[in-house]
Design a protein around this motif. Structure first.
Motif, short mmCIF file in Angstrom:
data_model
loop_
_atom_site.label_atom_id
_atom_site.label_comp_id
_atom_site.label_asym_id
_atom_site.label_seq_id
_atom_site.Cartn_x
_atom_site.Cartn_y
_atom_site.Cartn_z
N PHE A 1 2.77 8.59 -0.58
CA PHE A 1 3.23 7.99 0.66
C PHE A 1 2.10 7.92 1.66
O PHE A 1 1.12 8.65 1.58
CB PHE A 1 4.46 8.70 1.23
N ASN A 2 2.26 6.99 2.59
CA ASN A 2 1.23 6.73 3.59
C ASN A 2 1.90 6.66 4.95
O ASN A 2 2.67 5.75 5.22
CB ASN A 2 0.52 5.42 3.26
N VAL A 3 1.61 7.64 5.75
CA VAL A 3 2.10 7.64 7.13
C VAL A 3 0.85 7.59 8.00
O VAL A 3 0.20 8.59 8.21
CB VAL A 3 2.94 8.89 7.44
N SER A 4 0.54 6.41 8.43
CA SER A 4 -0.68 6.26 9.23
C SER A 4 -0.41 5.35 10.41
O SER A 4 0.64 4.74 10.54
CB SER A 4 -1.81 5.70 8.37
N ASN A 5 -1.39 5.26 11.25
CA ASN A 5 -1.29 4.39 12.42
C ASN A 5 -1.81 2.99 12.14
O ASN A 5 -1.85 2.16 13.04
CB ASN A 5 -2.07 5.00 13.60
N LYS A 6 -2.19 2.74 10.89
CA LYS A 6 -2.67 1.41 10.53
C LYS A 6 -1.51 0.43 10.58
O LYS A 6 -0.37 0.78 10.35
CB LYS A 6 -3.27 1.42 9.13
N LYS A 7 -1.85 -0.83 10.85
CA LYS A 7 -0.83 -1.87 10.86
C LYS A 7 -0.18 -1.97 9.49
O LYS A 7 -0.81 -1.73 8.46
CB LYS A 7 -1.45 -3.22 11.23
N PHE A 8 1.08 -2.32 9.51
CA PHE A 8 1.85 -2.42 8.28
C PHE A 8 1.18 -3.36 7.28
O PHE A 8 1.09 -3.06 6.09
CB PHE A 8 3.27 -2.88 8.60
N SER A 9 0.67 -4.49 7.76
CA SER A 9 0.04 -5.46 6.85
C SER A 9 -1.17 -4.86 6.15
O SER A 9 -1.41 -5.15 4.97
CB SER A 9 -0.35 -6.73 7.61
N LYS A 10 -1.92 -4.01 6.82
CA LYS A 10 -3.07 -3.37 6.19
C LYS A 10 -2.63 -2.35 5.14
O LYS A 10 -3.27 -2.20 4.10
CB LYS A 10 -3.95 -2.69 7.24
N GLN A 11 -1.53 -1.67 5.40
CA GLN A 11 -1.01 -0.72 4.42
C GLN A 11 -0.54 -1.45 3.16
O GLN A 11 -0.77 -0.99 2.04
CB GLN A 11 0.13 0.09 5.03
N ILE A 12 0.10 -2.60 3.35
CA ILE A 12 0.56 -3.40 2.21
C ILE A 12 -0.63 -3.92 1.41
O ILE A 12 -0.63 -3.90 0.18
CB ILE A 12 1.47 -4.56 2.69
N LYS A 13 -1.67 -4.39 2.10
CA LYS A 13 -2.87 -4.87 1.42
C LYS A 13 -3.52 -3.74 0.62
O LYS A 13 -3.99 -3.95 -0.49
CB LYS A 13 -3.87 -5.45 2.41
N TYR A 14 -3.53 -2.54 1.17
CA TYR A 14 -4.09 -1.38 0.48
C TYR A 14 -3.30 -1.09 -0.81
O TYR A 14 -3.89 -0.85 -1.86
CB TYR A 14 -4.10 -0.17 1.40
#
Length: 77
Positions: free
Chosen positions: A20-33
């Motif tokens: 899981f990823n709980v970060s302050n990054k934008k959702f779109s960047k998390q999806i790209k990752y």
């Protein structure tokens, strides 16, 4: 965060590799990752999902998303 930990524990107990990823990054960047890592499905738990006791499951290959209960994941992934 508790719901994310619970979901990851549930998946791992059922032999499904997960993180899981709980970060302050934008959702779109998390999806790209997730896409770069070659992850097939992403489970999204936001405020709305939390209220409904569901999660949004995104198929990374097709982009299709649907709200499901945690137990339904085992039939899909």
């Amino acid at each position: 965060i508790d719901e994310c930990i619970s979901l990851v524990s549930f998946l791992r107990k059922n032999n499904i590799s997960s993180q899981f990823n709980v970060s302050n990054k934008k959702f779109s960047k998390q999806i790209k990752y997730a896409d770069v890592l070659g992850i097939n499905y992403v489970a999204i738990i936001g405020k709305e999902e939390s209220k409904q006791q569901k999660l949004t499951l995104r198929n990374m290959k097709t982009g299709e998303q649907k709200k499901i209960k945690k137990e339904e994941l085992l039939k899909i992934v």
